[in-house]
Design an enzyme around this catalytic site. Structure first.
Site, mmCIF file in Angstrom:
data_model
loop_
_atom_site.group_PDB
_atom_site.id
_atom_site.type_symbol
_atom_site.label_atom_id
_atom_site.label_comp_id
_atom_site.label_asym_id
_atom_site.label_seq_id
_atom_site.Cartn_x
_atom_site.Cartn_y
_atom_site.Cartn_z
ATOM 1 C CD GLU A 111 -18.118 76.452 -12.823
ATOM 2 O OE1 GLU A 111 -16.960 76.321 -12.359
ATOM 3 O OE2 GLU A 111 -18.725 75.548 -13.411
ATOM 4 C CG HIS A 170 -11.069 72.557 -16.266
ATOM 5 N ND1 HIS A 170 -11.843 73.676 -16.289
ATOM 6 C CD2 HIS A 170 -11.141 72.098 -14.995
ATOM 7 C CE1 HIS A 170 -12.364 73.894 -15.096
ATOM 8 N NE2 HIS A 170 -11.952 72.951 -14.283
ATOM 9 C CG ASN A 177 -16.435 72.912 -13.503
ATOM 10 O OD1 ASN A 177 -17.542 73.306 -13.826
ATOM 11 N ND2 ASN A 177 -15.592 73.643 -12.838
HETATM 12 C C1 LIG Z 1 -7.104 73.813 -9.156
HETATM 13 C C2 LIG Z 1 -8.062 72.909 -9.883
HETATM 14 C C3 LIG Z 1 -9.428 73.015 -9.649
HETATM 15 C C4 LIG Z 1 -10.310 72.189 -10.340
HETATM 16 N N1 LIG Z 1 -11.655 72.240 -10.070
HETATM 17 C C5 LIG Z 1 -12.496 71.396 -10.702
HETATM 18 C C6 LIG Z 1 -13.871 71.343 -10.373
HETATM 19 O O1 LIG Z 1 -14.350 72.058 -9.497
HETATM 20 N N2 LIG Z 1 -14.657 70.452 -11.027
HETATM 21 C C7 LIG Z 1 -14.175 69.631 -11.993
HETATM 22 O O2 LIG Z 1 -14.942 68.883 -12.587
HETATM 23 N N3 LIG Z 1 -12.878 69.635 -12.309
HETATM 24 C C8 LIG Z 1 -12.028 70.474 -11.670
HETATM 25 N N4 LIG Z 1 -10.703 70.448 -11.958
HETATM 26 C C9 LIG Z 1 -10.247 69.535 -13.013
HETATM 27 C C10 LIG Z 1 -10.169 68.108 -12.511
HETATM 28 O O3 LIG Z 1 -9.385 68.056 -11.353
HETATM 29 C C11 LIG Z 1 -9.579 67.243 -13.623
HETATM 30 O O4 LIG Z 1 -10.340 67.404 -14.802
HETATM 31 C C12 LIG Z 1 -9.585 65.774 -13.228
HETATM 32 O O5 LIG Z 1 -8.927 65.583 -11.998
HETATM 33 C C13 LIG Z 1 -8.892 64.959 -14.291
HETATM 34 O O6 LIG Z 1 -9.087 63.604 -13.985
HETATM 35 P P1 LIG Z 1 -8.122 62.503 -14.591
HETATM 36 O O7 LIG Z 1 -8.599 61.188 -14.135
HETATM 37 O O8 LIG Z 1 -7.987 62.747 -16.037
HETATM 38 O O9 LIG Z 1 -6.682 62.821 -13.974
HETATM 39 P P2 LIG Z 1 -6.197 63.357 -12.571
HETATM 40 O O10 LIG Z 1 -7.319 63.540 -11.623
HETATM 41 O O11 LIG Z 1 -5.318 64.519 -12.851
HETATM 42 O O12 LIG Z 1 -5.334 62.142 -12.019
HETATM 43 C C14 LIG Z 1 -4.115 61.768 -12.597
HETATM 44 C C15 LIG Z 1 -3.266 61.138 -11.514
HETATM 45 O O13 LIG Z 1 -2.148 60.521 -12.120
HETATM 46 C C16 LIG Z 1 -0.983 60.781 -11.360
HETATM 47 N N5 LIG Z 1 0.156 60.690 -12.257
HETATM 48 C C17 LIG Z 1 0.502 61.523 -13.265
HETATM 49 N N6 LIG Z 1 1.613 61.092 -13.883
HETATM 50 C C18 LIG Z 1 1.983 59.958 -13.253
HETATM 51 C C19 LIG Z 1 3.071 59.042 -13.426
HETATM 52 N N7 LIG Z 1 3.988 59.199 -14.387
HETATM 53 N N8 LIG Z 1 3.160 57.979 -12.573
HETATM 54 C C20 LIG Z 1 2.237 57.791 -11.603
HETATM 55 N N9 LIG Z 1 1.202 58.639 -11.402
HETATM 56 C C21 LIG Z 1 1.064 59.698 -12.225
HETATM 57 C C22 LIG Z 1 -1.224 62.177 -10.802
HETATM 58 O O14 LIG Z 1 -0.445 62.413 -9.643
HETATM 59 C C23 LIG Z 1 -2.715 62.144 -10.517
HETATM 60 O O15 LIG Z 1 -2.982 61.690 -9.213
HETATM 61 C C24 LIG Z 1 -9.808 71.251 -11.273
HETATM 62 C C25 LIG Z 1 -8.438 71.140 -11.481
HETATM 63 C C26 LIG Z 1 -7.557 71.955 -10.799
HETATM 64 C C27 LIG Z 1 -6.084 71.812 -11.041
#
Ligand SMILES: Cc1cc2nc3c(=O)[nH]c(=O)nc-3n(C[C@H](O)[C@H](O)[C@H](O)COP(=O)(O)OP(=O)(O)OC[C@H]3O[C@@H](n4cnc5c(N)ncnc54)[C@H](O)[C@@H]3O)c2cc1C
Length: 516
Positions: free
Chosen positions: A376, A455, A494
């Site tokens: 991408e 990711h 992604n």
């Molecule tokens: C720079 C970047 C660009 C990206 N671009 C894309 C994209 O374009 N498309 C895509 O599909 N994915 C993308 N991703 C990946 C995507 O963001 C993740 O796969 C997704 O957010 C993961 O979802 P999740 O629910 O597993 O956790 P997350 O979205 O990471 O949420 C976890 C949350 O838990 C909180 N947390 C962690 N530990 C604790 C704790 N001990 N106590 C309280 N809160 C806590 C964190 O602060 C966070 O808010 C990107 C990631 C990054 C870093």
């Protein structure tokens, strides 16, 4: 006893207790230092946002504990810091920035965090909305064929395709870049990328992006601060173009009247309590990260959504300290990077490489003779004119793992970057670039960079730690609903859409709704 009946009994018992001490609203009831609530969700990223909305809509009193702060888009367009002038808002509790050039900043609860591991650096979001604050908004569904190279057959792809992927899309509202925006100077790199793929005979197309393109039009017209068009992505988009979760799933959850978000609450431990409940302990911090108080919550249903690294860390700590004794030995295993690899290609003319975000176009090379691969195009602030940067993704094997380090009281992350499968994915990406270079007279500007991932996936995976609906084996009321469930890859896409779709599926099962 069914979860619904148990929930009703718990609600009645808690209301009786609350009434006896003169507290009328369940989720506001404080029992000494401890708050009792029916459900707690840890983390407000994709998994946490989906779980909270569905809990709220079912009338279940829920508290979301989120370590980061809220980010409200301002009319002045100055909510987030920028790549050019980064400050503490860019980075989670660090004295310097963690991407591109390392610049000294004030220590603050900023949006981007990194876990530095052995063989890999894993980036993740922090704040209300989790990864959606920092992401490229790419909302990408894997094909059925590649999906089953990663996921077990116990997950029905057709059901995801029919029910859950569309359900998530109906809320995130992703769409491809309109032609009139693609034709502007800002998106020159995206256009060249498509043209180059075309010349090389590779399939390329626009991606679905969870942004409001009307706002990006306003950026172009000078009516909003130039943010997406200026390639700002990882520190947040100041114009408000990004459809981050705080502006859809989470605000809808709050509007249900049953969900309360507690930002700046860092969960430090989870434990089984009193047979069928959980106690969650956390540090309430200020925006500089100073601990103001320790708090605890007791709940009947606990949903872990702190992301692959956050959730796995909480589970490994609970196992190491004996607070969740029945966790099995698979916790921390089956972790992967989604096959992320960054490349930069030198072309023969201007590309405007720092402009035009988020990532809008993809080359899909699923029948690559070495391994299926996508790449991408992304805006990057630190590359010179004439370069195009892109992010490759493949099927990573879940060969990584996390272990608990009792001296640091955190997890250590291990990734075998040179494994046979990782070498194969590198070769597949290199082969794709050879085709592009031959057809276009371009060259790779640097070796492919597989040293980091945006990711991180796995650590509490389906079939190993959890059942296919996220319920943790050995604990009937403990659920994982985030990227930890996924064994290392979302099959050349992604991950956010698949994480959210699987979370929707888990919540339907929890609420006794099924589409099978
Ligand atoms: C720079 C970047 C660009 C990206 N671009 C894309 C994209 O374009 N498309 C895509 O599909 N994915 C993308 N991703 C990946 C995507 O963001 C993740 O796969 C997704 O957010 C993961 O979802 P999740 O629910 O597993 O956790 P997350 O979205 O990471 O949420 C976890 C949350 O838990 C909180 N947390 C962690 N530990 C604790 C704790 N001990 N106590 C309280 N809160 C806590 C964190 O602060 C966070 O808010 C990107 C990631 C990054 C870093």
């Amino acid at each position: 006893m069914s979860p619904t009946l148990k929930r009703r009994q718990f609600l009645q018992a808690s209301l009786a207790t609350a009434a006896s001490i003169g507290v009328s609203k369940l989720h506001a009831s404080a029992f000494g230092r401890e708050e009792h609530v029916e459900a707690v969700v840890i983390g407000s990223g994709f998994g946490g946002a989906v779980a909270s909305l569905r809990l709220g809509q079912a009338g279940i009193e829920t508290i979301i504990l989120e370590r980061g702060r809220r980010w409200q888009i301002t009319d002045a367009g100055d909510t987030f810091s920028t790549y050019q002038e980064p400050d503490g808002r860019s980075t989670w509790l660090s004295p310097s920035t963690i991407v591109f050039d390392q610049v000294p900043i004030d220590t603050y609860t900023g949006v981007l965090d990194v876990k530095v591991g052995n063989g890999i650096k894993a980036y993740r979001g922090a704040g209300v909305g989790g990864g959606s604050l920092v992401y490229n908004a790419v909302t990408y569904q894997p094909t059925q064929e590649l999906f089953y190279k990663v996921f077990p057959r116990t997950i029905n792809y057709k059901e995801l395709d029919r029910v859950y992927y569309p359900r998530v899309r109906s809320i995130l509202k992703p769409s491809p870049i309109p032609d009139e925006i693609l034709q502007t100077d800002y998106y020159l790199s995206s256009r060249i990328f498509l043209e180059q793929a075309n010349k090389a005979g590779l399939k390329a197309r626009k991606l679905d992006i969870a942004v409001n393109w009307n706002i990006i039009c306003q950026e172009i017209a000078g009516e909003k601060v130039p943010s997406a068009i200026a390639g700002q992505v990882y520190y947040g988009i100041n114009s408000g173009a990004k459809n981050s979760l705080d502006r859809n799933y989470l605000s809808m959850a709050e509007a249900s009247g049953h969900v309360e978000i507690r930002p700046l609450h860092v969960v430090t431990s989870i434990e089984e309590f009193d047979g069928n409940r959980f106690r969650i302990t956390c540090n309430k911090i200020n925006e500089q990260g100073t601990v103001l108080a320790q708090k605890s919550f007791v709940c009947h249903y606990l949903f872990l959504a702190a992301g692959s690294i956050g959730t796995t860390e909480l589970l490994l700590r609970a196992k190491a300290t004996g607070t969740l004794k029945r966790l099995n030995n698979q916790v921390g295993k089956l972790w992967g990077t989604n096959g992320d690899g960054v490349s930069a290609v030198i072309t023969n003319g201007p590309t405007h490489p720092a402009q035009g975000g988020p990532a809008a176009t993809v080359i899909e090379y699923f029948d690559n003779p070495i391994a299926p691969i996508v790449t991408e195009q992304l805006p990057f602030p630190i590359v010179p004119e004439g370069v195009i940067t892109s992010l490759g993704q493949a099927i990573a094997k879940p060969e990584g793992y996390l272990t608990y380090n009792t001296s640091t009281q955190s997890v250590d992350l291990f990734w075998p970057s040179n494994s046979v499968n990782n070498q194969k994915n590198t070769q597949a990406l290199l082969y794709t670039y050879q085709l592009l270079n031959q057809a276009n007279g371009t060259t790779l500007a640097q070796p492919l960079d597989f040293s980091s991932t945006a990711h991180p996936l796995g650590g509490a995976t389906i079939g190993a730690v959890c059942n296919t609906y996220g319920q943790v084996q050995g604990y009937s009321h403990l659920y994982v609903v985030d990227g930890s469930l996924i064994p290392g890859s979302t099959a050349c896409t992604n991950p956010s859409l698949t994480i959210a779709a699987l979370a929707e599926r888990c919540m339907d099962r929890f609420l006794n709704r099924s589409h099978d």
